[in-house]
Design an enzyme around this catalytic site. Sequence first.
Site, mmCIF file in Angstrom:
data_model
loop_
_atom_site.group_PDB
_atom_site.id
_atom_site.type_symbol
_atom_site.label_atom_id
_atom_site.label_comp_id
_atom_site.label_asym_id
_atom_site.label_seq_id
_atom_site.Cartn_x
_atom_site.Cartn_y
_atom_site.Cartn_z
ATOM 1 N N HIS A 1 0.822 -1.198 0.000
ATOM 2 C CA HIS A 1 0.000 0.000 0.000
ATOM 3 C C HIS A 1 0.861 1.255 0.000
ATOM 4 C CE1 HIS A 1 0.691 -0.645 4.375
ATOM 5 N NE2 HIS A 1 0.794 0.675 4.371
ATOM 6 N N GLU B 1 -3.521 3.571 2.172
ATOM 7 C CA GLU B 1 -3.787 3.637 3.607
ATOM 8 C C GLU B 1 -3.932 5.099 3.996
ATOM 9 O OE1 GLU B 1 -1.107 3.635 7.582
ATOM 10 O OE2 GLU B 1 -0.662 2.031 6.159
ATOM 11 N N HIS C 1 2.454 11.542 -6.362
ATOM 12 C CA HIS C 1 1.038 11.338 -6.648
ATOM 13 C C HIS C 1 0.661 9.862 -6.588
ATOM 14 C CE1 HIS C 1 2.835 10.803 -10.708
ATOM 15 N NE2 HIS C 1 1.902 9.872 -10.816
ATOM 16 N N GLU D 1 -3.350 11.045 -10.210
ATOM 17 C CA GLU D 1 -3.267 10.936 -11.669
ATOM 18 C C GLU D 1 -4.288 9.912 -12.140
ATOM 19 O OE1 GLU D 1 0.089 10.126 -15.123
ATOM 20 O OE2 GLU D 1 0.407 9.320 -13.113
#
Length: 139
Positions: free
Chosen positions: A5, A55, A73, A116
């Site tokens: 994550h 997360e 990003h 994005e």
Amino acid sequence: MKYLHTMVRVTDLEASLDFYCKQLGLVEVRRKDVPQGRFTLVFLAAPGDEDSQVELTYNWDPQPYSGGRNFGHLAYAVENIYDSCQRLMDAGVTINRPPRDGHMAFVRSPDGISIELLQQGEALAPQEPWASMENSGSW
């Protein structure tokens, strides 16, 4: 090695969940409150792609996040870049970098995290109003 994550610190958990879940379309996979550490962790994923998670870390005691505590990003593939951007714009989200090329767009979360959006597969043919839309702010 397996990607697990990306952690993003948020200052308003409800506003962030509204953005990431209701507007962006992610789903909550699990949540953990840690009273002794005074924080909440919420794990989100794109539907059907639970292996790639975000997360959200919400610290109960407010603190500023700047400098080395931020990053570039998050990126998500979408079925139709124009439909996704229109849905976000209709929900009040600013399209910072419109999908002029039918392939890529950028928006920001309530905490300023750049997101994005990439067209799955080949780029779509340019179309208005996106083709002539200017950038708004930074992305």
